[in-house]
Enzyme design. Sequence first.
Site, PDB file in Angstrom:
ATOM      1  N   LYS A 268     -16.048  -7.728  56.605  1.00 44.99           N
ATOM      2  CA  LYS A 268     -17.298  -8.424  56.897  1.00 44.99           C
ATOM      3  C   LYS A 268     -17.897  -8.995  55.614  1.00 44.99           C
ATOM      4  O   LYS A 268     -18.391 -10.116  55.579  1.00 44.99           O
ATOM      5  CB  LYS A 268     -18.283  -7.455  57.584  1.00 44.99           C
TER       6      LYS A 268
ATOM      7  N   GLN B  93     -22.573   0.298  60.969  1.00 41.56           N
ATOM      8  CA  GLN B  93     -21.178   0.455  61.378  1.00 41.56           C
ATOM      9  C   GLN B  93     -21.027   1.743  62.197  1.00 41.56           C
ATOM     10  O   GLN B  93     -21.395   2.824  61.750  1.00 41.56           O
ATOM     11  CB  GLN B  93     -20.280   0.480  60.130  1.00 41.56           C
TER      12      GLN B  93
ATOM     13  N   ASP C 178     -25.295  -7.255  66.212  1.00 37.99           N
ATOM     14  CA  ASP C 178     -24.205  -6.622  66.975  1.00 37.99           C
ATOM     15  C   ASP C 178     -24.465  -6.702  68.487  1.00 37.99           C
ATOM     16  O   ASP C 178     -23.564  -6.462  69.284  1.00 37.99           O
ATOM     17  CB  ASP C 178     -24.101  -5.135  66.580  1.00 37.99           C
TER      18      ASP C 178
END
Length: 280
Positions: free
Chosen positions: A53, A97, A120
């Site tokens: 990322k 994450q 997300d």
Amino acid sequence: MAAQIINGKEIAAQIRSELKERVDRLASEGRRPGLAVVLVGDNPASAVYVRMKKKACQEIGIYSEEHRLPSTISQGELLALVDQLNADPKIHGILVQLPLPKGLDEEEVINRIDPRKDVDGFHPVNVGKLSIGLPAFVPCTPAGVLELVKRTGTTIAGKKVVVLGRSNIVGKPAAMLFLRENATVTICHSRTVNVKDECAQGDILVVAVGQPQLVKGDWVKPGAVVIDVGINRVDGQIVGDVDFSEVKEVAGAITPVPGGVGPMTIAMLMKNTVDVADVK
Ligand code: NDP
């Protein structure tokens, strides 16, 4: 006739280059997009994703911040970091994450992220907006799935879409997205009766089960578009949830694994982040 192979790697690169142009424009207006990635603990797979990322941010010109925290961090300290990032004007997107190490409450952490920075798309506000058809952040993997289907030039409205798998991060949001595109959607899961026959109804078949090569040639309608989300490690190799060599002889178009959905997930994360900064 063998299927068209949908090259996710190439399409993702094209999306990144389109995004770079937007980021250059935003930066020249003093509005460079920023992404904060929070990594707790030392899960090696998570560390790899975080690295990928960061690399994508660098390529596109997105400002990125990485917050690495030990697995011993308390829930309160983690929530305080989320609060700080929520309030930081440099940061347009926040990604924690997952999975978090044992002892930390994932749900509470996700709920704490400002829904306007939830790139997300896991915050219940965004999940709810997607399901009632309002503009929302869409989880990156299903957003990538839809983009791949669109870029094959396939018409989605009125088509039968079968989604195999009903997880909150892939199957359910993928089904919602195709419904929003006016497809007729069937969701299958481990309790579905005659799952093979259900799959064979799909003009578009999206597979996200985490079972190596479960979907065989006779599960697929001839000419269907088949999107394989699965990532499974078998004998040191990465394989999908679809038996690629069989299905490519039946499908009209198919994604390979690797090189299909995988690269799209990060490209869509970048797109979500740029979209936040690019609000007029
Ligand atoms: P989950 O394990 O959360 O969900 C799997 C789903 O598949 C469940 O709904 C389960 O049903 C269903 N299922 C499992 N076995 C069968 C079966 N034999 N027949 C029918 N349905 C079945 O997985 P995820 O959605 O998180 O991930 C799916 C795959 O996608 C994994 O391989 C994962 O690694 C990959 N993935 C790839 C990403 C990418 O970027 N390319 C991102 C995220 C995931 P039930 O609900 O009844 O248990």
